[in-house]
Enzyme design. Structure first.
Site, PDB file in Angstrom:
ATOM      1  N   SER A  98      69.973  14.544  42.406  1.00  0.00           N
ATOM      2  CA  SER A  98      70.019  13.450  43.469  1.00  0.00           C
ATOM      3  C   SER A  98      69.542  12.096  42.715  1.00  0.00           C
ATOM      4  O   SER A  98      69.510  11.779  41.667  1.00  0.00           O
ATOM      5  CB  SER A  98      69.898  13.595  44.728  1.00  0.00           C
ATOM      6  OG  SER A  98      70.594  12.671  45.410  1.00  0.00           O
ATOM      7  N   HIS A  99      68.595  11.675  43.679  1.00  0.00           N
ATOM      8  CA  HIS A  99      67.822  10.479  43.495  1.00  0.00           C
ATOM      9  C   HIS A  99      66.496  10.736  42.978  1.00  0.00           C
ATOM     10  O   HIS A  99      66.052   9.432  42.703  1.00  0.00           O
ATOM     11  CB  HIS A  99      67.541   9.471  44.925  1.00  0.00           C
ATOM     12  CG  HIS A  99      67.207  10.574  45.927  1.00  0.00           C
ATOM     13  ND1 HIS A  99      67.988  11.438  46.618  1.00  0.00           N
ATOM     14  CD2 HIS A  99      65.947  10.795  46.394  1.00  0.00           C
ATOM     15  CE1 HIS A  99      67.200  12.309  47.404  1.00  0.00           C
ATOM     16  NE2 HIS A  99      65.894  12.104  47.136  1.00  0.00           N
ATOM     17  N   ASP A 120      72.662   5.821  43.739  1.00  0.00           N
ATOM     18  CA  ASP A 120      71.815   6.766  43.319  1.00  0.00           C
ATOM     19  C   ASP A 120      72.319   7.653  42.052  1.00  0.00           C
ATOM     20  O   ASP A 120      73.411   7.501  41.475  1.00  0.00           O
ATOM     21  CB  ASP A 120      71.052   7.786  44.378  1.00  0.00           C
ATOM     22  CG  ASP A 120      72.072   8.990  44.830  1.00  0.00           C
ATOM     23  OD1 ASP A 120      73.201   8.807  44.599  1.00  0.00           O
ATOM     24  OD2 ASP A 120      71.520  10.033  45.380  1.00  0.00           O
ATOM     25  N   ASP A 162      73.360  10.706  41.487  1.00  0.00           N
ATOM     26  CA  ASP A 162      74.548  11.514  41.398  1.00  0.00           C
ATOM     27  C   ASP A 162      75.687  10.817  42.421  1.00  0.00           C
ATOM     28  O   ASP A 162      76.897  11.298  42.533  1.00  0.00           O
ATOM     29  CB  ASP A 162      74.338  12.929  42.127  1.00  0.00           C
ATOM     30  CG  ASP A 162      73.637  12.917  43.488  1.00  0.00           C
ATOM     31  OD1 ASP A 162      73.110  11.961  43.897  1.00  0.00           O
ATOM     32  OD2 ASP A 162      74.237  13.669  44.415  1.00  0.00           O
ATOM     33  N   ASP A 191      75.749   9.610  45.588  1.00  0.00           N
ATOM     34  CA  ASP A 191      76.403   9.823  46.833  1.00  0.00           C
ATOM     35  C   ASP A 191      75.617   9.018  47.693  1.00  0.00           C
ATOM     36  O   ASP A 191      76.071   8.829  48.881  1.00  0.00           O
ATOM     37  CB  ASP A 191      76.239  11.348  47.409  1.00  0.00           C
ATOM     38  CG  ASP A 191      74.725  12.027  47.052  1.00  0.00           C
ATOM     39  OD1 ASP A 191      73.789  10.989  46.526  1.00  0.00           O
ATOM     40  OD2 ASP A 191      74.428  13.031  47.367  1.00  0.00           O
ATOM     41  N   ARG A 192      74.749   8.364  47.353  1.00  0.00           N
ATOM     42  CA  ARG A 192      73.741   7.310  48.186  1.00  0.00           C
ATOM     43  C   ARG A 192      74.392   6.107  48.030  1.00  0.00           C
ATOM     44  O   ARG A 192      74.766   5.494  46.794  1.00  0.00           O
ATOM     45  CB  ARG A 192      72.236   7.377  48.098  1.00  0.00           C
ATOM     46  CG  ARG A 192      71.620   8.727  48.451  1.00  0.00           C
ATOM     47  CD  ARG A 192      70.241   8.539  48.368  1.00  0.00           C
ATOM     48  NE  ARG A 192      69.763   9.831  48.855  1.00  0.00           N
ATOM     49  CZ  ARG A 192      68.272   9.984  49.399  1.00  0.00           C
ATOM     50  NH1 ARG A 192      67.581   8.852  49.261  1.00  0.00           N
ATOM     51  NH2 ARG A 192      68.056  10.923  49.699  1.00  0.00           N
ATOM     52  N   LYS A 218      78.444  12.846  51.047  1.00  0.00           N
ATOM     53  CA  LYS A 218      78.487  11.531  51.299  1.00  0.00           C
ATOM     54  C   LYS A 218      78.664  10.731  50.012  1.00  0.00           C
ATOM     55  O   LYS A 218      78.870  11.210  48.930  1.00  0.00           O
ATOM     56  CB  LYS A 218      76.893  10.898  51.664  1.00  0.00           C
ATOM     57  CG  LYS A 218      75.774  11.391  50.944  1.00  0.00           C
ATOM     58  CD  LYS A 218      74.402  11.007  51.387  1.00  0.00           C
ATOM     59  CE  LYS A 218      73.384  11.652  50.419  1.00  0.00           C
ATOM     60  NZ  LYS A 218      72.624  12.675  51.105  1.00  0.00           N
TER      61      LYS A 218
HETATM   62  C1  G1P Z   1      66.632  13.608  52.182  1.00  0.00           C
HETATM   63  C2  G1P Z   1      67.265  12.693  53.051  1.00  0.00           C
HETATM   64  C3  G1P Z   1      68.112  13.257  53.841  1.00  0.00           C
HETATM   65  C4  G1P Z   1      69.365  13.502  52.661  1.00  0.00           C
HETATM   66  C5  G1P Z   1      68.803  14.489  51.671  1.00  0.00           C
HETATM   67  C6  G1P Z   1      69.612  14.678  50.273  1.00  0.00           C
HETATM   68  O1  G1P Z   1      66.098  14.815  52.421  1.00  0.00           O
HETATM   69  O2  G1P Z   1      66.012  12.470  54.006  1.00  0.00           O
HETATM   70  O3  G1P Z   1      68.833  12.549  54.921  1.00  0.00           O
HETATM   71  O4  G1P Z   1      70.537  14.226  53.232  1.00  0.00           O
HETATM   72  O5  G1P Z   1      67.732  13.768  50.959  1.00  0.00           O
HETATM   73  O6  G1P Z   1      70.246  13.391  49.805  1.00  0.00           O
HETATM   74  P1  G1P Z   1      64.632  15.162  52.703  1.00  0.00           P
HETATM   75  O7  G1P Z   1      63.825  14.806  51.642  1.00  0.00           O
HETATM   76  O8  G1P Z   1      64.270  14.145  53.858  1.00  0.00           O
HETATM   77  O9  G1P Z   1      64.786  16.573  53.097  1.00  0.00           O
HETATM   78 ZN    ZN Z   2      72.116  11.830  45.730  1.00  0.00          ZN
END
Ligand code: G1P
Ligand code: ZN
Length: 559
Positions: A115-116, A287, A289, A291-292, A388
Site C-alpha cells: 500500500s502506502h 497512494d 496501490d 486505494d487512498r 477503497k
Molecule cells: C491503516 C489505517 C487504516 C487502513 C489501513 C489500510 O491501518 O489506519 O484505516 O484501513 O491502514 O490502508 P493501521 O496501520 O492503522 O492498522
Molecule cells: Zn493503499
C-alpha cells in the site's frame, strides 16, 4: 509438458496478515520458501474451491511484484487453479483488482502491495488475498491462512512453466492432464470502463476544459510514482481532456522514486507546495496501490478525509451511479470523525461504526445496507467495488464540484455552516520500540477501566473534559454476528469529544502508535484544528504518558 514438483518446507513464524494483508520488508519475503509458503497457504485456505477456479493477480508495481507474480503462476498451476487473470507487467491497482474479481466473478484475487509503505529492496512488500466479493479476506479467512502457515510442510509448484506477463494475451498450458491458462490483461481498461459507467465523464471534462459559464478548473493529480499512473493517464489525459501540466509522477516506479507513497500533508508535501504556488483549483494524490486519496483545494486548502466523506455523502445525487442505485446507508471506521453521522441523521439513513480496516465494510455492502464509507486514513469509497478507491474519490469530488459550481473551500464552509464541524487530527509515532508501546496501551487501558474513571474531569488549556465512556472498542458485525475485540482504546467525553489510541496493524517493523482526536463544534467552525484540539491532545498525552513510554516528544506525522 511441465511437471508438478512437491517441495518440502518448514513454517515461518509471523505470517499473520495484519489490517490489510501480510506486510514485511522485501528481505523477509526473499527468504527461502517464505513467499511460496504464504501463497500455498492462501490457496489451501480456499480448500476444494481452488480446483478449477479463476483468480485475479496484480500489484502496485513495487520491487518484487513481477517475481512474485511468476511464483503465483507456477504455484497456482500446480494446485489445480484453472485460470489466472494477470495485469500486464503485474500492474493492477487495488480497486482495479476488486473491480475485475467482481466483473468476471472469480473466486478471488491476490494483490501484491504494501500500500502506502515505501518500496524498493530495502523497504516493504505485501501479499493480500481478496475474496469473491472483491473485498479483503475477512478475519476468519486470514486466520485460516495464518493457521496453515504455522503447519505447512510442503508446497506444490511447476518450476518449468514459463509465462510472459509483459504481453497481453492468453497463454495455455497442460499440467498433469489439466488445462491451465494465464490471461494477461490490460491493467486499466476494465476499471476505466467502470468509472465511465459510474460518473458523467462529459460533465467532468467540461469542468476541466472550461465552458462559457466557468473558466477551466485547473486540477493537479499526483500518482506519487505509484500504480495509479497509467489509470490517471488514461482517465485524465485521454478521456477528460486534461494536459501534462495537470498530472504529475504518473510512471509507476519500483521504489516510488524514493517517495513515501502516502497521500497526506507530510508525504505529499510536493503536491501541497505545487498547488499552493500554482494556479490550481484542485489537487489530489493517491497512494502506492491506488486505494487512498488526499483532496485539496485552491491554495492547498486541506479537506480532512472525515470531512471529505461527509461532503460526498451529502451530494451523492450528482453521481449517475447513485442516481440509478439510490443511496443506502453510510459507514465509517471508529477513529474517523463523526461528520458523516450528521449527514446520515439529516437524510434518515443508517450509519455504521466499524473497526479500522476496509474489510469490515464488505458484509454491509454485500447485504445492500451500505453505499458510501470512509476512514480517516485517507480512504473513501462506495459499494461499486469492495476496496477503497482513490481515483473514484477524486472523480466523485470533481462530479460534485461540476454540479454545484462551488470551490472546494466553499463546499466545506457551506457544509460546516449547515452541520457544524468535527475538528480532527491524528498523531502518528512511527517505528517505536514494540514492548514499551504494548506496556503503554496496557497501562492506559488499566487507567481507563479503573473505578471512578468514568465521570472524572480532565482539564487543560482552560477547558475541562468529563469522561462519559471509556472502553476498548469491540464490534459485532450486524450481518454475520462475528465479533472483533480490542479494536482501539477510546475515551468519549460528555461534550462528544473523543480520544482514541491504537497500535497500527500495517507496519512491517516495530510499533506505530496512532492517537486520534475528534471534537465537535456547532458554530465555531473557522478555527485551526491544531489550535482547537491542543487541550485534548495534552489530556491524551498526560493520560497515556506517551512521551515517557515512547521516548518521543513529537509525532512523526500529523494529519
Ligand atoms: C491503516 C489505517 C487504516 C487502513 C489501513 C489500510 O491501518 O489506519 O484505516 O484501513 O491502514 O490502508 P493501521 O496501520 O492503522 O492498522
Ligand atoms: Zn493503499
Amino acid at each position: 509438458m511441465p511437471g508438478v514438483v512437491v517441495v518440502n518446507t518448514n513454517p515461518y513464524e509471523g505470517q499473520k496478515p495484519g489490517t490489510s494483508g501480510l506486510r514485511k520488508k522485501v528481505k523477509v519475503f526473499l527468504q527461502e520458501n517464505y513467499t511460496e509458503n504464504f501463497i500455498q497457504s492462501i490457496l489451501d485456505a480456499n480448500k476444494d474451491a481452488i480446483k478449477g477456479s479463476t483468480l485475479v493477480v496484480g500489484g502496485d508495481g513495487r520491487y518484487l511484484v513481477k517475481e512474485v507474480v511468476d511464483k503465483i503462476i507456477k504455484i497456482s498451476a500446480a494446485n489445480g487453479v484453472a485460470k489466472l487473470l494477470v495485469g500486464q507487467n503485474g500492474i493492477l491497482s487495488t480497486p482495479a483488482v476488486s473491480c475485475i474479481i467482481r466483473k468476471y466473478k472469480t473466486l478471488g484475487g491476490i494483490v501484491l502491495t504494501a500500500s502506502h509503505n515505501p518500496g524498493g529492496i530495502n523497504n516493504d512488500f505485501g501479499i493480500k488475498f481478496n475474496c469473491s466479493n472483491g473485498g479483503p479476506a475477512p478475519d476468519h479467512t486470514t486466520n485460516d491462512i495464518y493457521a496453515l502457515t504455522t503447519a505447512i510442510k510442503e508446497y506444490r509448484i511447476v518450476p518449468d512453466l514459463v509465462c510472459p506477463i509483459d504481453k497481453i494475451g492468453v497463454y495455455t498450458f497442460t499440467v498433469e492432464d489439466r488445462q491451465f491458462s494465464v490471461e494477461v490483461i490490460d491493467s486499466v481498461s476494465d476499471y476505466v470502463a467502470y468509472m465511465k459507467e459510474i460518473f458523467d465523464f462529459p460533465k467532468i471534462k467540461t469542468l476541466i476544459q472550461g465552458s462559457e459559464q466557468r473558466k477551466p478548473f485547473n486540477v493537479l493529480i499526483d500518482s506519487m510514482n505509484g500504480v495509479t499512473g497509467p489509470y490517471v493517464k488514461k482517465i485524465f489525459l485521454e478521456e477528460l481532456g486534461a494536459s501534462q501540466k495537470n498530472v504529475t509522477r504518473i510512471t509507476p516506479l519500483e521504489d516510488f522514486g524514493g517517495a513515501h507513497p502516502d497521500p497526506n500533508l507530510t508525504y505529499a508535501a510536493d503536491l501541497v507546495t505545487a498547488v499552493k504556488n500554482g494556479d490550481y483549483d484542485f489537487g489530489a494524490a493517491f497512494d502506492g496501490d491506488g486505494d487512498r486519496n488526499m483532496i485539496i483545494g485552491r491554495d492547498a486548502f486541506f479537506v480532512t478525509p472525515s470531512d471529505s466523506l461527509a461532503v460526498l455523502a451529502n451530494h451523492l445525487e450528482h453521481i449517475p451511479y447513485f442516481q440509478r442505485s439510490g443511496v443506502r446507508g453510510y459507514a465509517r471506521s471508529m477513529p474517523t470523525a463523526a461528520a458523516v453521522d450528521r449527514v446520515a441523521q439529516k437524510s434518515g439513513k443508517e450509519i455504521f461504526e466499524v473497526p479500522t480496516g476496509w474489510k469490515y465494510f464488505g458484509n454491509l455492502m454485500d447485504a445492500g445496507r451500505l453505499s458510501l464509507c470512509g476512514e480517516e486514513s485517507f480512504g473513501t469509497g462506495s459499494d461499486h467495488v469492495r476496496e477503497k478507491d482513490g481515483l473514484w474519490a477524486a472523480l466523485a469530488w470533481l462530479s460534485v464540484l461540476a454540479a454545484t459550481g462551488d470551490s472546494v473551500e466553499d463546499m466545506l464552509n457551506k457544509h460546516w455552516k449547515e452541520f457544524g464541524r468535527n475538528y480532527f487530527t491524528r498523531y502518528d509515532y512511527e517505528e517505536c520500540a514494540s514492548d514499551p508501546c504494548n506496556e503503554m496501551m496496557q497501562a492506559l487501558e488499566k487507567t481507563m477501566t479503573a473505578p471512578g474513571f468514568v465521570g472524572s474531569a480532565h482539564a487543560s488549556g482552560g477547558k475541562t473534559y468529563v469522561v462519559k465512556l471509556a472502553d476498548n472498542f469491540s464490534y459485532m458485525d450486524p450481518i454475520d454476528q462475528s465479533v472483533a475485540m480490542k479494536q482501539g482504546l477510546r475515551i468519549i467525553f460528555e461534550d462528544g469529544s473523543r480520544i482514541v489510541m491504537r497500535l497500527s496493524g500495517t507496519g512491517s517493523s516495530g510499533a506505530t502508535v496512532r492517537l486520534y482526536i475528534d471534537s465537535y463544534e456547532a458554530t465555531d467552525v473557522s478555527g485551526d484544528a491544531q489550535v482547537m484540539l491542543k487541550p485534548l491532545i495534552d489530556v491524551a498525552l498526560q493520560l497515556s504518558q506517551l512521551p515517557k513510554y515512547t521516548g518521543r516528544d513529537a509525532p512523526t506525522v500529523i494529519t
